[in-house]
Design an enzyme around this catalytic site. Structure first.
Site, mmCIF file in Angstrom:
data_model
loop_
_atom_site.group_PDB
_atom_site.id
_atom_site.type_symbol
_atom_site.label_atom_id
_atom_site.label_comp_id
_atom_site.label_asym_id
_atom_site.label_seq_id
_atom_site.Cartn_x
_atom_site.Cartn_y
_atom_site.Cartn_z
ATOM 1 N N ASP A 96 0.804 -1.223 0.000
ATOM 2 C CA ASP A 96 0.000 0.000 0.000
ATOM 3 C C ASP A 96 0.829 1.261 0.000
ATOM 4 O O ASP A 96 0.318 2.350 -0.244
ATOM 5 C CB ASP A 96 -0.865 0.028 1.268
ATOM 6 C CG ASP A 96 -2.177 -0.711 1.087
ATOM 7 O OD1 ASP A 96 -2.692 -0.722 -0.036
ATOM 8 O OD2 ASP A 96 -2.671 -1.268 2.082
HETATM 9 C C1 BGC Z 1 0.351 1.333 6.245
HETATM 10 C C2 BGC Z 1 -0.011 0.134 5.432
HETATM 11 C C3 BGC Z 1 -1.491 0.041 5.334
HETATM 12 C C4 BGC Z 1 -2.104 1.329 4.833
HETATM 13 C C5 BGC Z 1 -3.600 1.220 4.840
HETATM 14 C C6 BGC Z 1 -0.303 2.574 5.683
HETATM 15 O O1 BGC Z 1 -0.022 3.666 6.505
HETATM 16 O O2 BGC Z 1 1.747 1.491 6.306
HETATM 17 O O3 BGC Z 1 0.524 -1.020 6.026
HETATM 18 O O4 BGC Z 1 -1.867 -1.008 4.503
HETATM 19 O O5 BGC Z 1 -1.689 2.403 5.624
HETATM 20 O O6 BGC Z 1 -4.286 2.367 4.708
HETATM 21 C C1 NOJ Z 2 -1.697 -3.654 5.405
HETATM 22 C C2 NOJ Z 2 -2.863 -3.791 4.493
HETATM 23 O O1 NOJ Z 2 -3.999 -4.191 5.231
HETATM 24 C C3 NOJ Z 2 -2.581 -4.775 3.388
HETATM 25 O O2 NOJ Z 2 -3.656 -4.802 2.503
HETATM 26 C C4 NOJ Z 2 -1.309 -4.415 2.683
HETATM 27 O O3 NOJ Z 2 -1.076 -5.380 1.712
HETATM 28 C C5 NOJ Z 2 -0.154 -4.305 3.647
HETATM 29 N N1 NOJ Z 2 -0.493 -3.391 4.698
HETATM 30 C C6 NOJ Z 2 1.137 -3.858 2.976
HETATM 31 O O4 NOJ Z 2 1.120 -2.522 2.673
#
Ligand code: BGC
Ligand code: NOJ
Length: 814
Positions: A487
């Site tokens: 993400d």
């Molecule tokens: C996080 C990710 C997460 C995303 C979701 C980010 O700040 O680092 O792990 O999936 O937010 O919105």
């Molecule tokens: C958390 C999110 O829930 C997941 O969808 C994503 O793949 C990981 N973070 C990595 O960014």
């Protein structure tokens, strides 16, 4: 250092001191009513949706940590001294303390001044309520004259509004107190047809429903005025902060024991039968009263607890393993499976790291969560798949999230995460492999929740793959969109404005930046689709996806291979990322895992090369790091990944979700020792001894462990709600132990450590019990199978005849 221990026979983790490095929590409820509960009784409850139907209030990021919960106070009426039997919030030094977390229940037991108190918290199956079963025992030699106070703080339903909109909230709170039951009915007078209730099995000496009347002005929860003085004020909340507190007087002779039950519940009335009498504003309690009466009876509460316990015995019984390794056994048999159920239910919405107001059910997350859960309750996986696919966009894309209460796509986050749709194919394939329920493919499912747009689920899968093919970039690799699985790799974001969301800001048209991760995922999804199309006798689709996968694979070798590992992406300028050409972000874990899982490089030796590079550049004793070298500054063209200080989260943290992909890849190339070594590094039970460093619960996986660039290397964060649960479960059960459901039967193909001489598994599969014993007779991974006394060729056991109830499998590895 440890803060407790595992009791595997009881399937519990027992915390022996209350001051754990972080609150160590558990979940109550597994259907519609849920609660989070910490080892000091902190936490909150909600019905279905942690944001929209919050029953009790919680204050996040508090100091002291974890204030707000299911509190009890005991008061010795002779001396006036009082304490919390769960330690918080008074933090009185207890003579004894123990918290047992089990599957869907928590029992907190303590002793102070000769009074033993034990409270069992759980949610009965099929009900929208929680029970607190309190047993008080006078273990002193004197008569004791006690007061017991309960205390919860109601949330005014919408948890976001509740913590922000005070100009309204301070005027809308309403309660009723009838027959000693406290009813919380804020907004019931208008459009809500639900209310909460808080009841007690005993005759009350008093009650309170107005927070400041209970606490006293400027008092904290550690010093409620009512508890100090020993008398409730019988306050009725009008606006401000409605709470529920009961006061029960308890006289116990030496050695005497008494059970007191509290229940907190959620109830709905029919819209046209909300009031009694109908012309009044009084809550109609006809249908809730019998429920309250039922569970205030100890025998009924015990029965409900036993049913819950049996329910978990059945669920966990679907896969039980005996290996030479205790950590493996307890995680697979108990805790990892349990965590899979919780992540499936909660997605990423409500934990001590997720506020419950931010995120609904993730599209990619839910599809992956299925993997760890589908063998326990396939029906619920089916329902989830249908809910998810009904939010799918007509162009095959996906809403990134949906709200569990409305089951509609969340417009605030929108779509454009270009990996999302491919996960649906993997989710559906996993469901069919487990259940054999091919009929799901024919279910008419809406697009974008629009009536009239229904098409068979099979068509949704086709559109999912087409979505990738319609979005190829300059190298013919898939365009990344907002982000792929990572993400935070936001290659089209280019945000220079503080506070802007990396997830939803897009400043580039997205026609250049490409993802090698999606390429690998696409190949994997095409393979699953080919299996599905074969069953459907749809040769055209089968050929199409096989051809598309082969082409994509060629593209990966042309533009996605760096010589020693798979590259990660191309950015908006067409520059490579995850390559020797980069100074930071030279190698990423995700494409190594996913590409090898899709079979890339297994034949030509590149898979082993890539895995050796992972071992060299990314592996640490605490797990495998997401990427190296860490980004030392913010890069406009990379987005959120470079917003994190080095070593945390996606910027070179040990992002545990990705580790099992490498375990799986290692098993695919036949290196059982390596696969299992990685498994052990992040196995929470195996990290129990370093709890003071690890900090999170030793019984569940956390999303992240700080990487080697961080000063806190080895420290975990964001426990419970992570795809790590499902993927580790898949890695250990399906690849290392090698018991893998397939379209045509159960496969047994272990790739175990060289030191293991044998292991045994009992697994339910399509209604049949498989008793599998595996013995090592040589150093390799070649498997020969004997099924019910007859040798078979290959590693897939064809589906047994209808009437079969047990299949006995002997596997020998040479
Ligand atoms: C996080 C990710 C997460 C995303 C979701 C980010 O700040 O680092 O792990 O999936 O937010 O919105
Ligand atoms: C958390 C999110 O829930 C997941 O969808 C994503 O793949 C990981 N973070 C990595 O960014």
């Amino acid at each position: 250092m440890k803060y407790g221990y595992f009791d595997d026979a009881a399937r519990e983790y027992i915390i022996v001191r209350p001051d754990t490095p972080l609150p160590w929590i558990n979940y109550l409820g597994c259907e519609e009513y849920f609660g989070l509960i910490s080892n000091t009784a902190g936490g909150y409850s909600f019905y279905k949706d942690a944001r929209l139907r919050r029953l009790t209030r919680y204050r996040y990021n508090n100091s002291p940590l974890d204030v707000g919960g299911r509190y009890l106070y005991l008061r010795d009426n002779k001396s006036g001294s009082y304490w919390s039997p769960s330690w918080m919030p008074t933090r009185t030094k207890l003579d004894e303390y123990e918290c047992r977390h089990g599957q869907g229940y928590t029992i907190i037991t303590s002793k102070f001044n000769g009074i033993k108190s034990s409270t069992r918290y759980f949610v009965p199956l099929g009900e929208s309520l929680e029970i607190w079963q309190v047993t008080l025992t006078n273990e002193s030699r004197a008569v004791s004259d006690l007061s017991l106070f309960s205390a919860i703080e109601f949330c005014l339903w919408d948890a976001n509004d509740d913590s922000t909109n005070f100009q309204r909230n301070y005027s809308i709170g309403q309660v009723e107190i009838v027959d000693d039951v406290i009813y919380h009915k804020t907004e019931y007078r208008e459009r809500r047809d639900h209310f909460a209730y808080f009841a007690c099995s005993e005759k009350l000496a008093g009650f309170d429903t107005q927070r400041e009347a209970f606490l006293g002005n400027y008092h904290g929860w550690n010093q409620p005025q009512v508890v100090e003085t020993g008398a409730s004020s019988n306050s009725e909340a009008h606006g401000w902060q409605p709470i529920g507190s009961h006061h029960v007087k308890v006289h116990l002779k030496a050695g005497e024991q008494k059970q007191i039950i509290f229940i907190l519940g959620y109830h709905e009335n029919p819209k046209d039968d909300k009031f009694d009498p109908p012309t009044s504003q009084i809550v109609n309690k006809k249908s809730v009263k019998p429920i309250i009466e039922k569970y205030l009876q100890p025998a009924n509460a015990d029965k409900a607890f036993n049913s819950l316990h049996d329910y978990w015995t059945t669920l966990l019984g679907k896969f039980q393993v005996t290996t030479p390794d205790t950590h493996t056994n307890r995680m697979v048999n108990i805790w990892n499976a349990y965590q899979c159920m919780v992540t499936f239910n909660m997605s990423r919405s409500a934990s001590y790291f997720e506020s419950g107001i931010g995120r609904g059910m993730g599209f990619r997350d839910s599809n992956q969560d299925l993997l760890g859960f589908v063998h326990m309750i396939p029906e619920r996986a089916r329902e989830r798949i249908l809910d998810l696919s009904a939010t799918q966009l007509k162009n095959g894309g996906a809403f990134h999230q949906y709200q569990p209460l409305t089951k509609r796509g969340n417009n605030d986050v929108g779509s454009g995460f270009n990996d999302d749709p491919a996960w649906l194919v993997l989710g559906v394939a996993a469901y069919i492999k487990e259940s054999g329920d091919w009929s799901i493919l024919d279910v008419p499912v809406q697009y974008e929740n629009e009536a009239g747009s229904e098409m068979p689920l099979y068509e949704h899968l086709q559109r999912s793959l087409q979505y990738t093919l319609d979005r190829l970039g300059p190298n013919r690799l898939p365009l990344i969109g907002r982000a792929d699985w990572n993400d935070c790799l936001n290659l089209n974001c280019f945000s220079d404005t503080p506070g802007q969301s990396f997830q939803t800001t897009t400043n580039k048209d997205g026609k250049v930046a490409e993802s090698i991760f999606i390429a690998g995922l696409f190949v994997l999804a095409c393979q699953e689709m080919a299996g599905i199309a074969k069953y459907k006798n749809d040769k055209a689709e089968g050929n199409k996806v096989q051809k598309a996968a082969a082409e994509m694979e060629k593209t990966v070798w042309a533009s996605g291979w760096d010589g020693d590992w798979f590259r990660r992406a191309y950015d908006n300028f067409g520059h490579v990322l995850g390559s020797k050409e980069n100074t930071e972000g030279r190698i990423f874990i995700e494409p190594q895992g996913i590409c090898i899982m899709a079979g890339l490089g297994v034949e030509n030796g590149n898979a082993v090369k890539a895995l050796d590079s992972v071992a060299e550049h990314l592996a640490t004793p605490h797990g495998i790091i997401l990427q190296q070298p860490a980004f030392s500054q913010y890069y406009l063209h990379l987005g959120e990944i470079s917003s994190y200080p080095p070593g945390y989260k996606e910027n070179a943290g040990i992002f545990c979700h990705t580790n099992p992909w490498i375990m799986i890849a290692e098993s695919i190339v036949g290196r059982g020792d390596k696969a299992f070594d990685y498994y052990k590094r992040i196995n929470p039970s195996a990290r129990e001894e370093i709890s003071e460093l690890h900090k999170c619960e030793p019984y569940v996986y956390a999303q992240m462990i700080a990487g080697k660039d961080a000063p806190t290397h080895g420290e975990a964060k964001n426990s419970w709600l992570t795809g790590t649960a499902a993927w580790n479960y898949a890695a250990i059960t399906q690849y290392i132990l090698g018991i893998r459901p397939g379209f045509d039967g159960l496969e047994v193909k272990p790739v175990i450590p060289s030191g293991w001489s044998d292991f045994e598994v009992v697994r339910s599969y399509r209604g049949v019990r498989y008793e599998i014993s595996v013995k090592r007779a040589g150093a390799g991974n070649a498997v020969s199978l004997e099924v019910d006394g007859k040798s078979i060729s290959g590693t897939i056991i064809s589906l047994p005849k209808k009437e079969t109830s047990t299949v006995r499998v002997k596997a020998v590895i040479r």
